[in-house]
Scaffold this active site. Sequence first.
Site, mmCIF file in Angstrom:
data_model
loop_
_atom_site.group_PDB
_atom_site.id
_atom_site.type_symbol
_atom_site.label_atom_id
_atom_site.label_comp_id
_atom_site.label_asym_id
_atom_site.label_seq_id
_atom_site.Cartn_x
_atom_site.Cartn_y
_atom_site.Cartn_z
ATOM 1 N N SER A 413 0.825 -1.212 0.000
ATOM 2 C CA SER A 413 0.000 0.000 0.000
ATOM 3 C C SER A 413 0.850 1.248 0.000
ATOM 4 O O SER A 413 0.320 2.355 -0.050
ATOM 5 C CB SER A 413 -0.943 -0.007 1.195
ATOM 6 O OG SER A 413 -0.249 -0.310 2.362
ATOM 7 N N GLU A 446 -5.907 0.166 -7.072
ATOM 8 C CA GLU A 446 -4.906 1.071 -7.669
ATOM 9 C C GLU A 446 -3.901 0.200 -8.405
ATOM 10 O O GLU A 446 -3.276 -0.684 -7.809
ATOM 11 C CB GLU A 446 -4.188 1.865 -6.567
ATOM 12 C CG GLU A 446 -4.975 3.029 -6.009
ATOM 13 C CD GLU A 446 -4.205 3.794 -4.931
ATOM 14 O OE1 GLU A 446 -3.501 3.159 -4.132
ATOM 15 O OE2 GLU A 446 -4.304 5.044 -4.872
#
Length: 700
Positions: A413, A446
Amino acid sequence: MNSVVTVNMENSVAVITIDNPPVNALSQPVREGLRQAISSAADDKDISAIVLRCAGRTFVAGADIKEFGKPPMQPHLPAVLNAVEASDKPVIVALHGNALGGGLELAMAGHYRVASARCKLGLPETNLGLIPGAGGTQRLPRLTGVELALDMITSARPISATKALEHGLVDEVVDSDDADEVLQAALAFASGAAWNDGPRRTRDIVVASPEDYQKIFEFWRTTTEKKARGQHAPQFAIDAIEHSLNLPFDEAIAKEREYFLECKASPQSRAMRHAFFAERSCSKVPGLDASISPQSVQHVGVIGAGTMGTGIAMCFASAGLQVTLLELSEDNLQRGLGLIRERYEQSRQRGRISESQMHANIALINGTQSYTDFADVDLVVEAAFESMQVKREIFAQLDSTCRPDTLLATNTSYLNINTIAEATAHPERVLGMHFFSPAHVMKLLEVVNGEQTSSRSLVTALNVAKRIGKIACAVGVCYGFVGNRMYSCYGREANALLLEGATPSDIDQAMQQWGMAMGPLAVTDMSGIDIGYKARREREDPPADPLFFRAADLMVENERLGQKTSAGFYDYDSGKKLDDKTAVQLLKREAGKLGIEARDISVEEIQQRLILALINEGARILEEGIAARASDIDVIWLNGYGFPRWRGGPMCYADELGLDQVVRQIDAIHAKADGAAKSYWRAADLLRDLAVSGDKLSEQ
Ligand code: T1G
């Protein structure tokens, strides 16, 4: 007729076909073509009945949303539908695919409806901050009754053809999804549609008034206010539906039109229409060669059987892909496989999947403790411990185990994809696929494009994302990519405010009042305050600011990690939030040590500081090219962080507020700031430039 509406004869039946790909939206040419076709059929004495249908993969999916931001063009849809309904010849509507919004309204203006077995019927206008604006709030209650109409319109959820048949919305369901077979059924229906007792027009049906209808509407108003907190359209829809009980049809239609136009002109609808198109453009990467075809991906390797790894494995299995789940520890592997079975069983119990689907999904996931089982996978998603060293070792191992063309993705992340890629001999097939927790639920993904990631790798990852039902945004490499980088600024301000005198409850309530799904401190307590604490210490470039997340660090230093320790910014009793009193005492003492004088902090200041921090960082991300569009940033925040959809996302909201106003407010905070906060609150150049030019972020 015209190029999008044609008519051909089947014996004495006129078949009107709408052909306006991709979803047969009711654009102006379609409305005009329909108007002409109905009018000429009415005058032709050789025509005994009319069948209305669509070519392509679906019936009409609604009005043309692209037209809403422009001046309305005649003929308006309600007038066209009234002409359909007024026809002296039976109009049978053949439905397949989706009959949504104006499409279902068109169908209800017809006299009979024949639907394919898998057809979905709905009025999802409230998803766009609108209400049905072409008779839907009046004709649906007449066909289905008030309560199903209230449910369908306020929830925006479509119903199946079977349920539609049960409730009188359709007259026949064809056991096929082939549009031609549905047409044949509609023609057969037309030949038998004798109007012995005159035309059956929906508008003439009297709505059955439920006995306790006041209580029913009170229930729907309060329930909807909770479910669609802050949204106006659903309440307008309920008011319009109530008029089906207490006003003549034409007066009620006039009220519906009034409410519809008010909603259409509202910032909430502009924001939700923006979100609709933003989610459909975010996976279109500017400059990416559209002729590149994605690699075939049928077998996926997932590394790590923890919360994220098991969720990721489920994303692929639920889309029918084979999954090999690698976990070196036998105990952790079995625990992970058990968690997967539990989650699928929960979905089955909630009716989200059938029992056979559950077993099929579970059968697609095989566990292993050996990398050798990755020898033939097409894609690997690594979801192991968030440590650069661990990830580089894993990718080096994958490099020698997998085929040279296997796509290697990390779910990190915030760690640097380029540094991870350097551990492999084929960095062109390395990229990030950042799932959001819980991975099998959250739609956002993403896709992080490394410096050496090839276009084909990017195309393949975006294609796989679409296949597993994700909303994928291609983003660049930086700390935290787009979402978490902005979230860090949002949290930074929440932490600073805690030392300036705001309490966790003040901050969380202010942000929920603004429209956020949850307050930032409740979120941190839920995920674990120690996660951010460790991540900040792993950073290659931590901010030289002693106050940076000082409040969160203070909680960790006092072993208050959040819900998992029954104490964080709040105290908990068996998972139930109690209060924030203990944290407030610790924060007050810390602020005293730091020489920060407590002050009263308004709700407006809390909301401004957190939202402007998002906007300013989003503008910097755009300047650096980490996101391709402002609307991509909006998509990330709407689908990953509980940003209110009726505000469109942080960048959309900034445009709505006015960038000159945004810069003025940021400058005011900057003027009062000191220390490191001075640099945080320097307005992004892009914002200042656009404030001067008068252009918008959404045009970047
Ligand atoms: N208008 C214009 N374009 C539309 C559209 C619409 N209604 N629906 C889809 N598109 C475009 C979309 O932007 C994309 O374009 C392409 O079609 C494929 O869409 C008067 C006022 C039907 C379930 O809210 O829910 O009627 O990216 O990728 O996944 O009362 O599209 O290819 O250039 O979503 O197969 C009410 C909105 C409108 C339905 C198909 N109707 N659409 O999903 O394809 S308001 C809706 C959808 C209204 C009346 C009121 C989905 C879908 P591009 P897609 P999909």
